[in-house]
Structures are given as structure tokens and as C-alpha cells.
Design a protein around this motif. Structure first.
Motif, PDB file in Angstrom:
ATOM      1  N   GLN A   1       0.829  -1.210   0.000  1.00  0.00           N
ATOM      2  CA  GLN A   1       0.000   0.000   0.000  1.00  0.00           C
ATOM      3  C   GLN A   1       0.862   1.259   0.000  1.00  0.00           C
ATOM      4  O   GLN A   1       2.051   1.188   0.295  1.00  0.00           O
ATOM      5  N   GLY A   2       0.202   2.387  -0.255  1.00  0.00           N
ATOM      6  CA  GLY A   2       0.937   3.655  -0.297  1.00  0.00           C
ATOM      7  C   GLY A   2       1.735   3.954   0.951  1.00  0.00           C
ATOM      8  O   GLY A   2       2.614   3.185   1.331  1.00  0.00           O
TER       9      GLY A   2
ATOM     10  N   ASN B   1       4.504   4.809  -4.439  1.00  0.00           N
ATOM     11  CA  ASN B   1       3.184   4.226  -4.256  1.00  0.00           C
ATOM     12  C   ASN B   1       3.106   3.013  -5.185  1.00  0.00           C
ATOM     13  O   ASN B   1       2.592   3.077  -6.290  1.00  0.00           O
TER      14      ASN B   1
ATOM     15  N   ARG C   1       0.401   1.914  -7.619  1.00  0.00           N
ATOM     16  CA  ARG C   1      -0.311   3.013  -8.242  1.00  0.00           C
ATOM     17  C   ARG C   1       0.478   3.672  -9.352  1.00  0.00           C
ATOM     18  O   ARG C   1       0.016   4.631  -9.959  1.00  0.00           O
ATOM     19  N   GLU C   2       1.706   3.241  -9.553  1.00  0.00           N
ATOM     20  CA  GLU C   2       2.479   3.803 -10.650  1.00  0.00           C
ATOM     21  C   GLU C   2       2.830   2.660 -11.592  1.00  0.00           C
ATOM     22  O   GLU C   2       3.333   1.630 -11.147  1.00  0.00           O
ATOM     23  N   PRO C   3       2.524   2.849 -12.878  1.00  0.00           N
ATOM     24  CA  PRO C   3       2.592   1.716 -13.812  1.00  0.00           C
ATOM     25  C   PRO C   3       3.893   0.918 -13.733  1.00  0.00           C
ATOM     26  O   PRO C   3       3.858  -0.305 -13.622  1.00  0.00           O
TER      27      PRO C   3
ATOM     28  N   TYR D   1      -4.946 -10.161 -11.412  1.00  0.00           N
ATOM     29  CA  TYR D   1      -6.348  -9.960 -11.032  1.00  0.00           C
ATOM     30  C   TYR D   1      -6.444  -9.427  -9.608  1.00  0.00           C
ATOM     31  O   TYR D   1      -7.204  -8.509  -9.327  1.00  0.00           O
ATOM     32  N   LEU D   2      -5.660 -10.017  -8.717  1.00  0.00           N
ATOM     33  CA  LEU D   2      -5.820  -9.682  -7.300  1.00  0.00           C
ATOM     34  C   LEU D   2      -4.995  -8.468  -6.874  1.00  0.00           C
ATOM     35  O   LEU D   2      -5.351  -7.777  -5.941  1.00  0.00           O
TER      36      LEU D   2
ATOM     37  N   GLY E   1      -4.239  -2.536 -13.881  1.00  0.00           N
ATOM     38  CA  GLY E   1      -3.870  -1.124 -13.818  1.00  0.00           C
ATOM     39  C   GLY E   1      -2.527  -0.960 -13.165  1.00  0.00           C
ATOM     40  O   GLY E   1      -1.823  -1.940 -12.976  1.00  0.00           O
ATOM     41  N   PRO E   2      -2.132   0.195 -12.779  1.00  0.00           N
ATOM     42  CA  PRO E   2      -2.744   1.467 -13.138  1.00  0.00           C
ATOM     43  C   PRO E   2      -2.368   1.868 -14.562  1.00  0.00           C
ATOM     44  O   PRO E   2      -1.321   1.475 -15.053  1.00  0.00           O
ATOM     45  N   GLU E   3      -3.239   2.640 -15.158  1.00  0.00           N
ATOM     46  CA  GLU E   3      -3.032   3.091 -16.534  1.00  0.00           C
ATOM     47  C   GLU E   3      -2.721   1.917 -17.464  1.00  0.00           C
ATOM     48  O   GLU E   3      -1.881   2.028 -18.347  1.00  0.00           O
ATOM     49  N   ASN E   4      -3.368   0.795 -17.228  1.00  0.00           N
ATOM     50  CA  ASN E   4      -3.142  -0.431 -18.019  1.00  0.00           C
ATOM     51  C   ASN E   4      -1.702  -0.916 -17.946  1.00  0.00           C
ATOM     52  O   ASN E   4      -1.273  -1.720 -18.776  1.00  0.00           O
TER      53      ASN E   4
END
Lengths: 413, 284, 307
Positions: C146-147, C165, C168-170, C250-251, C256-259
């Protein structure tokens, strides 16, 4: 030989067990596993027996995250339920695919049903001309849940008081969230269930955008790159990354366990509050430059066209949504029947929320607009998601990011 | 420098360095499991509130709520019986075919072998869509049969067949020939001689098959939709309340419950299990 | 061979209705019939079907199917920008995962193939994630990564590093998924390498040492070549496995993020079972089949050339 005989015996036993029972059974899919909800639903099933003694209704829980998808797989897999709940974002997809049964004739021929009692705007997603593809059972506006203790600690007026003075607007919201964060060392605001960056993009973006007078789309035009939408999202972005008052992506700051001072949700969530251990209340969504614009989440009951007992299922839907049962369900699911909404019973229907706060809910239902929906909702959401991800970076250019979202969804609108 | 540390001292020093290095490397392998168990005892607020590995208060209730929140016992049983069935059927089917491919001469044997090898290269994702429609035709959507049939006859079952074949090939032929002289049928030789002799291979196949089935995610995700038919991996990803919000404490308690029994079995039988894997890879 | 011959009567009985050879062939077919039937029903049939599906536009929800020729392939290869992005992701995933996995496996195996106190303990530890369910593993790591409040970042913060993060960053998300997947699976490859190392006769190494070979030389000229077959097996298995990765994605990230972590297996699932484009998903499945096939054949060919 002995093995073979045993095997055949076992197979014949199984065959007997699997043979269809004589009495009819309706399969009804739902996304709640909550005991209180199930008790109420089973109550509807039991009272249905008065008219149809040989019919039992089996409620099947499918988890909410994958509900629409699993439902589709059941329908496509030749194992369709007879009836079920449907979320607003799936309604147009299902209706246009022709998998929903038209309920108009059953509803109109049911004695004392009074279909005209349903509020017209609430039926928008579920009707097409004279056809009725579903009956809304939950028309639940979004409200602000706040932690009164945290407001007190920060020495701030709570949103109810601010709303009474007409000061509960987006500017005030930002200000309050920042002060709450500073005073409590927790986040000021959390998106719906902490999922605002993932499965609840719409629930995070739509209320402020509508308060600013924008919309996600209108007349097949993307609305996210309009100045209103850009202004609204810029404010959210500032709150997340400049003020640090909204729980940022990748962070869990659960309001219900006391880690954020405010959140946005529907009143059915009040069921979590008795365990929360702090004083709380609900308030309307903050107004914006465009005034008040409540946002409503909706769910309906539908009958599947591929089912084998469509007539019976439609009768059950009529039973479930008659006046008495809608009034009963109002304790969890705000109704779309005008008679129930305006009746005295509604404001007192939820034993966790005082009548004066339920008034906000009733007002919002009267004035609000349902979340946007589209026959290509799944594709639109999927196209939005990666571009919205890019928006939620500290250094993102909000306007450009929103333009990119529009570029991605425009061909689908 | 070398002079001060004699070769023996040097060895000890390098041994110590190695051990320290290995210990550090081991952290990401074991820490998640420790963290998981400890968080399973915490309240939702504490999991992200405090990083301490020892819970402030031990909430045993989490482990009770796991079972009331969704039919977790049923889901546990589903996973268990599906994995056991897959393992049992795979053992029979794979050892039969493996034996025939190893020992019996028949027209088409090399063709069969070639076809099966080609299947090894194909990920399940490639055939999952037609298999969905196949199961639909059989009326098996939202049942457990696809979760049993597909692994048995899919790429994984074929791996098992080849493992058995390799092992049978390495067995001495003489014993089986003696059996034939004694009037045993081919089936009798397979059952009374070849199978008992190949216990290590059977154990290897059993273990990898069980774990494969136990871990299956894509297939249950597609074929199963009712809550009481879920298998463990699906159930674990489903600790959300009726509106989709995650329930971390229950999820981690449930995850611990799903992992610990297997881990205990592994710790007890770790030598055999690790050897089985060694066997399965080298021969495969 | 000293056994008495079967009674002539028994032999005559058999021979009377079938030759021995025909009988053996019949029995063999009986033995392989479950496998062959299963192969035809659940594999060969579906493989043919997927070719047919890939030539159609077929919506799972409306159940309408229409023949469109190669349109799905054209769409994927030339029109849909997502496709090449997904292929790139799958390639990055494989290129990141396979060498990292194999090098770590070999390093651990070299360290743990001998006998010293604690060796069993360490083998057990490194292998433990293999028997942990993948779903559990991914769920726990999602929490750890987590962040700001995630455990990994709190740990980094104590030594003054502000961790990213992760999920949260590709690019970090891709790295995180590769790392957790490698940690989960590397134990298996480690064991395969240990088994192979233990099978190498000691005298090769001793002979080389007598001639004054260094550790590196022993490894480079003796151990590594002898590990060749094992390396090949591991490489093929790990490469195919890297294309199959689904549950971790999946989990942990949902693509993501941003594919940034949208890989082929996940993309096929999304197209087929989330957007119900059966035809397009089938075309993707065939493309995936082709990629895996080519990679496997190339790996085998390189190996053959080298030996």
C-alpha cells in the motif's frame, strides 16, 4: 462388476435427486448477504405463498464486485436465474441486449399495484416507451456521513448546521476537510468505501462534477472536458495532493473504523454505524456553483427473458414491489413510490437515522439525478479507468487528463 | 590478509556471511506469512493504524466472523473435495495412459505422444472460451464438474501423464515380464506391479496436482457464480461487505485459515514434498 | 528369463481369438482412451472451435454471432492501440520475470546444494511460498505494498527512504507484480536446480580443482554445461508460466494502473468475460498460442544448436 454396479447405483441415486421437483422454484439473484436483508426478502417470498402456495423463491447471493459479470455468465451459460437485482450501470446494457422481459402487462394487470405511483424520473432507466424492463427497488441518494467527534475536536460546525445556514457548499467542504485533517491527524474525507480510484470512479467524480453544473456525458457528447467538470476535478485533485485532506490512491482510510472524518455513501451503510463507536450524522452533498444537485444510485428488479418461468417471476416482482412491501423495504432501500416517499412512515423507517436527517434523503430523491448509465457501460468504464488512473498522480495536468478520458470514451458514446 | 585468516577461518567467515545473506534473502519469503497471521488477529482499524507485528488486542472473533460472513466452511470443503477428486482421477488416468505409452506397443502410440506434447505448450487461457460453451452444452455452468474435468484432461493432466511415462520407462522390465509369465493380465501388471513400484512418481504427481487444483483461479472465476459453490481462492477475494467495501481483517483471517493447514502439512512432510518436486522436474 | 513358459493351453486360448500383438494394441488403446478422449473433448475440439470463433463477431450477452473473417485479427494487430500495449506488457513481464527467477533460483541452489547446518531450514523457507495459495500470496502483498501506510513503505521510511506508491504507478506496479511472482515461484526452480546439482558427480569438480581451476572456472566449464538440460526445462516452463499469469494481476492490480500491468492472459479474460466479445477474445487467444509456441520452439532450437 461389483464396482460397476455400485457406480450405476450411485448414478441412479443422483439422477433421482436431480430430477425436477413438482413444485415451482424461482431463482432470484441478489448481491447482499446481509442477514437483515435476507430476512426481509424471505419474508416477501413467504407472503407470496398466500397467492401461490406451490412456489418457493430461492435467493442466491452473488458478490457485488462481480455481480453483473457473473450474472451475464449465468445467462450466457444457459443457467439463467428467473429474476434478480440489477445495478443502474447494467440496466441499459441488459435492456438493449434483449435479455430482460417486459413486465408491463403483468404490472398493469396486478390488482391494486398502481404502477403510476412510481416517480417518473426514477423509472427513466427501466422503461422504454410502454415497455417496463425493471422496477426500481432502491433509489438511494448519496449523502455525506460525518464523524461528529472529529468535527467537535476541530471546533467546526457540522455539515447539518452549515446546510441549515445555506453554507454547505464545495468551497466550505474543501475548507472543512483540510481543518479536520489538521486537527485530527486523520484524513478529512474518504471516497465511497475507499474505492474512488478503483471500482467507484463514478461515485467519486460525479457528485462534484454535477455540483459544478457538469455531467459525464450528455447527448452522446463527453462532458468531462467542459470547464465545469475540469473545475470540479481540479478541486478534488487539490484536496488529494495539495491539502492532503482526501485519502489518496493506494491508501486505506476507512471512515467506518474512524480513520477519516467524512465520507460519501448511501443510507444503507448506516448499518455499520452502531459498531463504529463515534457520534455521527448524515448531511446532504455540498452544493456547488450550480446549486444543489443530489446524485442517486439506483438498482432495479428484473425478470430474465431466458428464464423458463417468466410469467411467475413477473408475478413475484409485482408482489415484491407492491405498496406494502416497498414500504417495508424502505428501511434499507429508499423507495421510488411517491405514496411511500410522501407518507409519514418513510422518515421514521430507518431506526438508525433520525427523521430530520431522513428528510435530506427524501429531498435528494425528489430533486436528484441518477448516476449516468449507458448501454456500453462496461466498455466505457474500462476505457475510462486507465486514463483516470493517470489523473490521480500528484503532477497530473487535470485538464489534459480529462481530455484524454474524453478521447478514449468518445467513440463509445 | 589471507595470512591472518587461515583457510579454515576463511571458510567459517564465508559460511557466516552466506548464512546472513540467506537470512536477509529469506525475509520476503516468510515475512508476508507472519504479517498475514498477525493481521488476521487485528481489527480493521489497527491493520493500517499500526505497523506492529504483535496485535494490540487479539481478536479471535475475526476467525469466527469469517465463517458467518459467507459460507466459508462450505467453500473450504469445496476446495478440498475438488482438489482431492482432481488428484485421485488424475492419478488413475495419467498412470494408465503413461503406462501404455511407456510399455505397450500399439499403432498410433507415437502420434498420441506427439499430440499430447503439443498440448503442453498451450496455456489454459487459449481454450477457456470454447470450454465455456462446451460446459454450457453439458449444463455444467455454476457446477464443480468443470473444475474437476478441465485440470484432469487439460495441460496439467498431460504433464502428469508424461511424468508417469518417464518413471515407468525407468523401471526394470524384468519384474513385469515375470508377472506376465505368472498369468497376470496387462491390467493386473499395471495394478499389481507397476503402480506399487512407482510410489515416488505417484506422490510427486499427487502433490503437484493437488496444489494446482487448490490454486486454480481463472476456472472458478468463470464457471462458478453462487457463493456457496465458490472455492477458496475466490472466497478469499470476496471479503467485501454487501456493498463491495473490503473487510481487510476478515480477509486476512480467512487467508490465514486457508494457508496454514497446507503449510503445516508441508512442514511435516517437507523432505518428501521437496523431493517429489525435484523428481517431477528432472524427469519431466 | 528362467521362468517357466505359460501353459500351452493358455497360449492357445489367447492365440485362438486374437494375436498377441493385436491384443496388446487393444489393451493399450483402452489404457490411453480416457486421456485421448479427454484430449479430444477438452483440448483438440476447443482448439478447433477457437479458430472458428476468432473469425466471428459474437456477443456473449446477446448471443448473436456473425462471420467477420479476419476482422478481429486486423482489429487487434493494426487498429486497437491497447493490443500492442498489452503485448509489450506481457513481454516486459516475461523478460523481467524469467531471468530474475532463474538467476535467483540458481544462486539459491548453489548456496543450498551442499550440506551444512541450517540447509534444510533454508530450503524449507524458500520453498514455502510455492505451497502457499497464489490468491493468498497476492492478497497479502497487495496490503504490504500500500501507499504510505503499507508495511514496506513504513519499513523504508525508518531508513529515510520515501518508497513509491507501488501499485499506483505503472512501472513500479509491474516491478512489484514480477517481484512477488518470482518470490512465490522461485522455490520450485531452486529445487530443480538443487536436484540437478546433486546429480553431478563430485569427481569432475575434484579433477578440475587438482588442475588448479578457480570456483568460477569450475562453475563456468563444468557445472553450468552439466546443468544445461535442467536449465532448458526450467526456462521453457517458466516462460510459458509467465504468459499464463492471471491471479496475481487480477488480485493485485486488476491490470492497472493506466493499463500498466494489463497482460495477455488478463486481457483475454477481460475481453471475453467482462465485455463479452467472444470473437475478439478468441483471436487474442490464438495470438497468445502462437507467441508461446514460437518462443518454445525457439528455445528448444537454440538449445539443440548449442549441444
Amino acid at each position: 462388476m461389483k464396482v460397476l454396479k455400485q457406480f450405476l447405483a450411485a448414478v441412479s441415486v443422483l439422477a433421482i435427486l436431480a430430477s425436477p421437483a413438482t413444485a415451482a422454484e424461482l431463482r432470484f439473484t441478489i448481491w447482499t448477504g446481509n442477514e437483515a436483508h435476507l430476512r426481509m426478502l424471505n419474508g416477501f417470498a413467504n407472503s407470496f405463498k398466500a397467492a401461490r402456495p406451490d412456489v418457493t423463491v430461492k435467493f442466491e447471493t452473488i458478490p457485488p464486485d462481480a455481480y453483473t459479470q457473473k450474472l451475464t455468465i449465468q445467462i450466457a451459460g444457459g443457467n439463467p436465474p428467473d429474476a434478480g437485482w440489477l445495478m443502474e450501470d447494467a440496466a441499459p446494457t441488459f435492456a438493449s441486449a434483449g435479455v430482460l422481459e417486459d413486465l408491463a402487462s403483468t404490472l398493469n394487470s396486478t390488482k391494486d399495484y398502481d404502477f403510476a405511483d412510481f416517480s417518473k424520473p426514477a423509472l427513466g432507466l427501466w422503461t422504454a416507451g410502454s415497455k417496463v424492463f425493471g422496477v426500481p427497488f432502491s433509489t438511494s441518494p448519496f449523502v455525506i456521513f460525518f464523524n461528529k467527534d472529529m468535527f467537535d475536536k476541530a471546533g467546526l460546525e457540522d455539515p447539518i448546521a452549515l446546510a441549515a445556514k445555506g453554507q454547505w457548499d464545495m468551497t466550505r467542504f474543501q475548507d472543512v476537510a483540510k481543518k479536520l485533517a489538521a486537527a485530527n491527524g486523520k484524513y478529512g474525507f474518504e471516497f465511497k468505501d475507499g474505492q474512488g480510484y478503483d471500482s467507484r470512479i463514478m461515485h467519486a467524480l460525479m457528485p462534484p462534477i454535477r455540483a459544478y453544473g457538469g455531467d459525464l456525458w450528455a447527448n452522446r457528447q463527453c462532458g468531462l472536458d467542459t470547464p465545469q467538470a475540469v473545475g470540479a476535478v481540479k478541486q478534488l485533485h487539490d484536496m488529494v495532493f495539495k491539502d492532503k485532506s482526501i485519502a489518496p490512491p493506494g491508501e486505506s482510510a476507512d471512515y467506518f473504523s474512524g480513520n477519516a472524518a467524512m465520507t460519501i455513501n448511501q443510507i444503507s451503510r448506516a448499518s455499520l454505524m452502531p459498531k463504529a463507536g463515534f457520534k455521527w450524522g448524515i448531511a446532504p452533498l455540498p452544493a456547488g456553483p450550480a446549486g444543489e444537485s443530489p446524485v442517486i444510485g439506483q438498482a432495479g428488479i428484473v425478470v430474465f427473458a431466458a428464464g423458463k418461468q417468466k410469467k411467475l417471476a413477473a408475478e413475484f416482482v409485482a408482489h415484491m414491489t407492491d405498496k406494502a412491501n416497498v414500504a417495508t423495504a424502505a428501511q434499507f432501500f429508499p423507495p421510488a413510490r411517491n405514496s411511500v416517499l410522501s407518507g409519514a412512515g418513510f422518515l421514521g423507517s430507518n431506526n438508525l437515522i433520525p427523521a430530520e436527517q431522513m428528510k435530506f434523503v427524501a429531498d435528494a430523491i425528489a430533486k436528484g439525478k441518477v448516476l449516468p448509465s449507458h448501454e456500453k457501460s462496461p466498455q466505457i468504464l474500462a476505457a475510462m479507468k486507465p486514463r483516470v488512473d493517470a489523473l490521480w498522480r500528484a503532477d497530473a495536468n487535470v485538464e489534459n487528463s480529462l481530455r484524454a478520458v474524453c478521447a478514449a470514451i468518445r467513440p463509445l458514446l | 590478509m589471507i595470512g591472518r585468516f587461515g583457510p579454515k577461518r576463511l571458510r567459517i567467515v564465508s559460511r557466516v556471511c552466506w548464512t546472513i545473506g540467506l537470512s536477509v534473502a529469506a525475509i520476503p519469503f516468510v515475512f508476508p506469512l507472519l504479517w498475514m497471521v498477525s493481521s488476521g488477529f487485528k481489527s480493521a482499524a489497527e491493520i493500517f493504524g499500526s505497523p506492529s507485528i504483535v496485535p494490540r488486542e487479539w481478536r479471535w472473533l475475526n476467525f469466527v466472523e469469517v465463517f458467518t460472513y459467507q459460507p466459508f466452511a462450505q467453500q473450504y470443503f469445496n476446495s478440498l473435495y475438488i482438489s482431492v477428486s482432481v488428484t485421485a482421477i488424475t492419478l488413475v488416468v495419467a498412470s494408465l495412459a503413461g503406462y501404455a505409452l511407456a510399455r505397450l506397443r500399439f499403432a498410433g502410440s507415437s502420434l498420441v505422444g506427439l499430440f499430447l506434447v503439443s498440448a503442453l505448450m498451450v496455456p489454459e487461457e487459449v481454450t477457456i472460451i470454447p470450454n465455456f460453451f462446451l460446459m454450457k452444452r453439458f449444463g455444467l455452468i455454476d457446477s464443480h464438474l468443470p473444475l474437476i474435468l478441465l485440470p484432469v484432461f487439460g495441460p496439467h493432466g498431460i504433464v502428469a501423464t508424461f511424468l508417469m511415462r518417464q518413471y515407468f520407462l525407468a523401471l526394470p522390465k524384468e519384474v513385469e515380464e515375470a508377472g506376465r509369465m505368472d498369468g497376470l493380465s496387462t491390467f493386473g501388471i499395471w495394478w499389481r506391479i507397476a503402480i506399487p513400484l512407482s510410489r515416488p512418481a505417484l506422490a510427486a504427481v499427487a502433490i503437484i496436482t493437488f496444489l494446482h487444483s487448490w490454486n486454480q483461479f481463472l476456472e472458478p472465476l468463470i464457471f462458478v457464480s453462487s457463493l456457496d459453490k465458490f472455492t477458496l481462492p475466490l472466497a478469499l477475494s470476496n471479503f467485501t461487505d454487501p456493498y463491495g467495501a473490503p473487510l481487510w481483517h476478515l480477509q486476512l483471517a480467512a487467508t490465514s485459515l486457508s494457508v496454514i493447514p497446507i503449510l503445516v502439512v508441508y512442514l511435516i512432510a517437507q523432505r518428501q514434498i521437496i523431493e517429489s518436486f525435484a523428481l517431477s522436474g528432472v524427469k519431466g | 528369463m528362467g521362468n517357466p513358459a505359460p501353459s500351452t493351453a493358455a497360449r492357445a486360448r489367447r492365440a485362438s481369438w486374437l494375436t498377441l500383438k493385436a491384443r496388446e494394441a487393444m489393451e493399450a488403446w483402452l489404457f490411453v482412451s480416457p486421456t485421448v478422449a479427454g484430449f479430444l473433448i477438452f483440448f483438440a475440439g476447443p482448439l478447433v472451435a477457437v479458430v472458428w470463433y476468432s473469425l466471428t463477431e459474437w456477443n456473449l450477452l446477446t448471443q448473436q454471432m456473425k462471420y467477420v473473417g479476419l476482422a478481429n485479427f486486423r482489429d487487434a494487430l493494426f487498429e486497437n492501440p491497447d493490443f500492442w500495449h498489452v503485448v509489450r506488457n506481457s513481454a516486459v513481464f516475461a523478460v523481467g520475470l524469467v531471468p530474475f527467477n532463474m538467476m535467483l533460483a540458481l544462486t539459491l541452489a548453489l548456496g543450498l546444494s551442499g550440506r551444512f547446518p541450517g540447509v534444510i531450514f533454508f530450503r524449507t523457507v524458500f520453498f514455502a511460498p510455492v505451497v502457499t495459495s497464489a490468491a493468498a500470496w497476492a492478497i497479502v502483498w497487495k496490503f504490504l505494498l500500500q501507499g504510505e501506510s503499507g508495511f514496506v513503505n513504513q519499513l523504508l521510511a525508518t531508513v529515510g527512504i520515501a518508497g513509491p506508491n507501488w501499485l499506483r504507478e505503472p512501472d513500479w506496479a509491474m516491478a512489484a507484480v514480477i517481484f512477488t511472482r518470482v518470490i512465490k515461484m522461485v522455490g520450485l526452480n531452486m529445487i530443480l536446480y538443487i536436484a540437478a546439482l546433486q546429480a553431478i558427480p563430485r569427481d569432475y569438480e575434484e579433477a578440475a580443482r587438482l588442475e588448479g581451476a578457480t570456483n568460477w572456472q569450475v562453475f563456468r566449464w563444468i557445472t553450468w554445461p552439466l546443468l544445461g538440460p535442467t536449465t532448458l526445462v526450467i526456462m521453457v516452463i517458466t516462460t510459458i508460466g509467465s504468459f499464463k499469469v492471471f491471479d496475481h494481476i487480477y488480485l493485485m492490480t486488476g491490470g492497472g494502473p493506466e493499463n500498466g500491468t494489463l497482460v495477455l492472459a488478463f486481457y483475454i479474460y477481460e475481453q471475453g468475460f467482462k465485455f463479452f466479445n467472444v470473437g475478439y477474445a478468441s483471436a487474442l487467444a490464438l495470438i497468445m498460442f502462437a507467441i508461446v509456441m514460437v518462443l518454445t520452439v525457439v528455445q528448444l532450437a537454440i538449445r539443440r544448436r548449442d549441444t
